[in-house]
Design a protein around this motif. Structure first.
Motif, PDB file in Angstrom:
ATOM      1  N   LEU A  19      34.137  35.499  21.836  1.00  0.00           N
ATOM      2  CA  LEU A  19      32.569  35.992  22.531  1.00  0.00           C
ATOM      3  C   LEU A  19      31.473  35.725  21.573  1.00  0.00           C
ATOM      4  O   LEU A  19      30.148  36.560  21.309  1.00  0.00           O
ATOM      5  CB  LEU A  19      32.517  37.526  22.731  1.00  0.00           C
ATOM      6  CG  LEU A  19      31.750  37.881  24.271  1.00  0.00           C
ATOM      7  CD1 LEU A  19      31.953  37.201  25.384  1.00  0.00           C
ATOM      8  CD2 LEU A  19      31.154  39.476  24.314  1.00  0.00           C
TER       9      LEU A  19
ATOM     10  N   GLU B 178      21.930  42.660  29.044  1.00  0.00           N
ATOM     11  CA  GLU B 178      21.546  42.180  30.450  1.00  0.00           C
ATOM     12  C   GLU B 178      22.237  41.327  30.828  1.00  0.00           C
ATOM     13  O   GLU B 178      22.956  40.986  31.937  1.00  0.00           O
ATOM     14  CB  GLU B 178      19.997  41.253  30.745  1.00  0.00           C
ATOM     15  CG  GLU B 178      18.769  42.766  30.734  1.00  0.00           C
ATOM     16  CD  GLU B 178      19.242  43.668  32.554  1.00  0.00           C
ATOM     17  OE1 GLU B 178      20.069  42.407  33.251  1.00  0.00           O
ATOM     18  OE2 GLU B 178      19.275  44.558  32.597  1.00  0.00           O
TER      19      GLU B 178
ATOM     20  N   ASP C 102      26.190  48.270  30.518  1.00  0.00           N
ATOM     21  CA  ASP C 102      24.959  49.315  30.703  1.00  0.00           C
ATOM     22  C   ASP C 102      24.669  50.261  29.393  1.00  0.00           C
ATOM     23  O   ASP C 102      26.242  50.381  28.856  1.00  0.00           O
ATOM     24  CB  ASP C 102      25.371  50.555  31.135  1.00  0.00           C
ATOM     25  CG  ASP C 102      24.041  51.698  32.095  1.00  0.00           C
ATOM     26  OD1 ASP C 102      23.033  52.266  30.852  1.00  0.00           O
ATOM     27  OD2 ASP C 102      24.805  52.275  32.793  1.00  0.00           O
TER      28      ASP C 102
ATOM     29  N   LEU D 169      33.506  45.519  29.870  1.00  0.00           N
ATOM     30  CA  LEU D 169      33.387  44.091  30.176  1.00  0.00           C
ATOM     31  C   LEU D 169      32.656  43.293  30.239  1.00  0.00           C
ATOM     32  O   LEU D 169      31.953  44.230  31.679  1.00  0.00           O
ATOM     33  CB  LEU D 169      34.982  44.048  30.765  1.00  0.00           C
ATOM     34  CG  LEU D 169      36.340  44.409  29.814  1.00  0.00           C
ATOM     35  CD1 LEU D 169      37.385  44.888  31.401  1.00  0.00           C
ATOM     36  CD2 LEU D 169      36.604  43.621  28.909  1.00  0.00           C
TER      37      LEU D 169
ATOM     38  N   ARG E 242      30.239  41.094  33.401  1.00  0.00           N
ATOM     39  CA  ARG E 242      30.891  40.663  34.547  1.00  0.00           C
ATOM     40  C   ARG E 242      31.555  39.603  34.742  1.00  0.00           C
ATOM     41  O   ARG E 242      31.368  38.172  34.259  1.00  0.00           O
ATOM     42  CB  ARG E 242      29.096  39.950  35.565  1.00  0.00           C
ATOM     43  CG  ARG E 242      29.040  39.825  34.593  1.00  0.00           C
ATOM     44  CD  ARG E 242      27.365  39.613  35.377  1.00  0.00           C
ATOM     45  NE  ARG E 242      26.145  41.170  35.916  1.00  0.00           N
ATOM     46  CZ  ARG E 242      24.934  40.736  35.441  1.00  0.00           C
ATOM     47  NH1 ARG E 242      24.478  39.646  34.494  1.00  0.00           N
ATOM     48  NH2 ARG E 242      24.405  41.708  35.199  1.00  0.00           N
ATOM     49  N   ILE E 243      32.271  39.546  35.995  1.00  0.00           N
ATOM     50  CA  ILE E 243      32.750  38.092  36.454  1.00  0.00           C
ATOM     51  C   ILE E 243      32.284  37.079  37.515  1.00  0.00           C
ATOM     52  O   ILE E 243      32.485  35.327  37.915  1.00  0.00           O
ATOM     53  CB  ILE E 243      34.165  37.910  36.325  1.00  0.00           C
ATOM     54  CG1 ILE E 243      33.899  38.988  37.792  1.00  0.00           C
ATOM     55  CG2 ILE E 243      34.750  38.717  35.029  1.00  0.00           C
ATOM     56  CD1 ILE E 243      35.641  39.037  38.393  1.00  0.00           C
ATOM     57  N   CYS E 244      30.940  37.472  37.787  1.00  0.00           N
ATOM     58  CA  CYS E 244      30.782  36.581  38.872  1.00  0.00           C
ATOM     59  C   CYS E 244      28.744  37.160  39.023  1.00  0.00           C
ATOM     60  O   CYS E 244      28.748  37.699  38.752  1.00  0.00           O
ATOM     61  CB  CYS E 244      31.038  36.686  40.237  1.00  0.00           C
ATOM     62  SG  CYS E 244      30.775  37.711  41.395  1.00  0.00           S
TER      63      CYS E 244
END
Lengths: 332, 364
Positions: free
Chosen positions: A183, A254, A259, A328, A330-332
């Motif tokens: 990452l 973002e 959060d 974690l 987001r994935i979509c």
């Protein structure tokens, strides 16, 4: 490189302690190299805490595992209302760990301890076979003294108490994420890892009757506030607009779908202060470098007992819940 | 923050809300298909800002939630094989299969790893040539092009030990299924990022059935503006597809992304959790890329069971028939710590969103 013999208790182990650790941590109690440190008589209530540090990566923007291991334990003592006095340091090293890295970590550990004004009085080093640990783990245990008249406890958070946050949130977690394998991204965000005992001292001087303090580390501000709400049985309301967040941290959160309320900090604290002395405590904090951005973020009351609510920057109100599992993207 | 703060502006929101209140003339049941929209709705308390006759209903738009137990079981069975690393997005780890989850299997010793991008799974395969790396691919048309790109990357880089276990889902069939379902929906807030790939043609079946469709972004102003568009369409007696999310989605979608997706994947019938078997509801790896297809290589099938745990009403929640507060397990036996049903697992699952941003109040 660190070898298994270095943790064996023999000659090379003694060399490792003498060459690497002592130059940075030395003080009369530690240098005696006795089996147990004998401390001078302490008058008053003793605060005692322990924490283990396994951060990955071990070097990150704004600190490393050495300074973090000092700050973490010193801060736990500080937010208990104690003046930190002594630390122990236990190092678990993986066979093959580079000596240069160990030196860097010992140095930053020593410098952090000096900055905090604590003495490292006991230590231990073990080496485990390659794969038995990931590079380096550190445990620190701390002892401090709680001044008379100070009584910090979540149970004491009461209706009308004002909640003060010492500065921006999310800096440590996002700095670590930016260097994590898989990452890696360029970001100007640095960890806020710092000792809080100076700040808590000026706060307690301004108002010895501060009800509760905690440093929002893992789980972020959300975890800390929900823990205090549950322990005290009180409702808490905070205002999103009042919570300081660095613009870069906000952008990273973002982007990754995080959060910021859940992101870890290592040099911040939340204090529950009697309403009448809130301004006094706040102005004392703002005069101190680590409290420059301190802000009142909310108060006790106005929500069902045991829960935390947030007035959002938009128009509504929402529940603040502690995070479950790992944070974690987001994935979509 | 530019491009964000404008879409969270209180005053703009107040103006849109006043317009909705002034112009709304009839009860409307609007489904937001996408889990990303559900998060925005609940996080910003949007239902409270709308007049009572407008009801927002969450749909089956969380790819993690609609992954069937059979697909999870197939992933677990691969993860338990010798010399196989099962790689997926973190959200998938806690989704309950028939007996356990991927996280449970990992605890029992299976090799389960988390990546942030399918490309990282290919890189893992390249770094460990003797390890068989299986990427457990989930998601709608937003993520299937990314998986497709990873397959092409694997081919170009000669990663012979990289495979895809596809649980990818296609959205057009589910829209048709929702139309035929017992839940009566008047209009749809359509997913912005899915549409950015598919284009708006996929909503033809909805608009011809008299259901206005508005492709929406994910900020609170986006959703409010989309609701206003829907109200206005009803007032004019229209039912067409509008794009509110014009800063990202185009009517024609992303042609290049669809090309690569349709090259690497082929349509197939797939089980959606809660909705059952949908014709052409999913993607399998195409014949052309068979050597990357984990199902073909390992001889397994990622389909099957969609039976829920007794008491769990995730199937009804995914279809908008029930709300989280209607479930006897919600915030009691079922919580993000111990999810019983799929809607509680993912961050975008309807139950998880309600639990985290307002669940307690609703349950009480």
């Amino acid at each position: 490189m660190v070898t298994l013999a270095d943790g064996g208790g023999g000659k090379s182990a003694a060399e490792l302690v003498e060459k690497i650790f002592l130059p940075h941590l030395s003080n009369p109690i530690l240098s005696a190299l006795s089996d147990g440190a004998v401390l001078p008589k302490i008058n008053g209530r003793i605060a005692f805490t322990t924490d283990s540090f396994v951060v990955d990566p071990i070097f990150f923007p704004g600190g490393d595992i050495g300074s973090l291991a000092v700050h973490g334990t010193v801060n736990d003592l500080a937010v208990s209302g104690a003046k930190p006095l002594y630390l122990s340091a236990g190092f678990i090293l993986e066979e093959g760990f580079p000596i240069e890295d160990l030196e860097k970590i010992a140095k930053s550990f020593g410098e952090a301890a000096k900055e905090c004004g604590v003495l490292v009085v006991a230590g231990d080093t073990k080496v485990v076979a390659r794969g038995g640990a990931d590079k380096i783990f550190i445990n620190t245990t701390g002892i401090g003294i709680v001044p008379d008249g100070v009584d910090i406890s979540a149970k004491r958070a009461g209706e009308g108490d004002v909640i003060i946050l010492s500065g921006t949130i999310g800096d440590h977690g996002t700095a670590i994420l930016s260097r994590r394998k898989g990452l890696n991204f360029d970001s100007p965000v640095v960890s806020d890892s710092a000792p809080l005992n100076g700040l808590t001292a000026v706060m307690l001087e301004a108002e010895p009757d501060i009800r509760m303090m905690r440093d929002p580390t893992r789980g972020g501000l959300a975890a800390t506030l929900t823990e205090i709400a549950r322990a005290s049985g009180r409702g808490i309301v905070v205002e999103e607009d009042l919570i300081p967040v660095n613009e870069n941290v906000r952008a990273i959160c973002e982007l990754l779908g995080l959060d910021v309320m859940h992101v870890a900090n290592e040099g911040k604290l939340v204090a529950f202060v009697p309403k009448n002395s809130a301004d006094k405590v706040l102005s004392a904090m703002r005069k101190y470098p680590l409290g420059r951005d301190a802000a009142i973020i909310g108060a006790v009351g106005g929500a069902p007992g045991g829960t935390v609510e947030m007035k959002t920057s938009f128009l509504g109100r929402r529940i603040v819940e502690a995070l479950v599992g790992d944070q974690l993207p987001r994935i979509c | 923050m530019k491009y964000l703060s404008e879409f969270r502006d209180k005053d703009v929101a107040k103006n849109i809300c006043s317009a909705i209140k002034a112009e709304s003339k009839r009860p409307l049941r609007i489904m937001e298909f996408c889990g990303g929209h559900t998060i925005t709705l609940v996080k910003y308390g949007i239902p409270d800002l709308l007049p009572p006759e407008i009801e927002l209903i969450s749909g089956p738009g969380c790819p993690v939630c609609v992954t069937s137990k059979g697909e999870i079981d197939a992933a677990i069975s691969l993860a338990q094989k010798e010399n196989v690393a099962l790689v997926s997005f973190g959200d998938m780890l806690r989704v309950p299969g028939t007996r356990t989850s991927l996280l449970g299997a990992k605890t029992e010793g299976a090799d389960v790893r988390v990546v942030y991008s399918p490309d990282d799974a290919v890189k893992l395969a390249l770094e460990h040539p003797s390890l068989k790396v299986v990427f457990f691919a989930v998601g709608f048309e937003t993520t299937s092009p990314v998986t497709s790109a990873a397959v092409k990357f694997a081919e170009l880089s000669g990663a012979e030990n990289f495979y895809v276990l596809s649980a990818h889902k296609r959205t057009p069939p589910v829209l048709a299924a929702l139309l035929a379902d017992e839940v009566r929906i008047d209009a749809f807030v359509c997913p912005g990022h899915v549409t950015a790939v598919t284009g708006t043609d996929v909503y033809g079946s909805l608009t011809s059935a008299g259901k206005p469709c508005v492709v929406s972004g994910f900020e609170p102003i986006d959703i409010l503006a989309s609701v206003l568009c829907i109200v206005r369409q009803f007032n004019k007696g229209e039912a067409r597809t509008e794009i509110e999310y014009s800063r990202v989605a185009l009517a024609e979608g992303n042609v290049r992304a669809r090309e690569i997706m349709n090259d690497v994947f082929a349509e197939r019938d797939a089980v959606w959790r809660g909705l059952g078997l949908l014709k052409d509801g999913g993607f399998k790896v195409s014949e052309k890329y068979k050597k990357f297809d984990a199902e073909a290589v390992f001889g397994i099938r990622a389909v099957g069971d969609d039976k829920e745990t007794p008491g769990c009403i995730c199937d009804k929640i995914l279809r908008g028939v029930k709300k989280p507060g209607d479930c006897p397990l919600f915030a009691r036996a079922c919580s993000p710590e111990n999810p019983v049903g799929a809607c509680m697992v993912s961050d975008e699952g309807t139950c998880s969103v309600y639990y985290r941003y307002g669940g307690k109040t609703i349950a009480e």
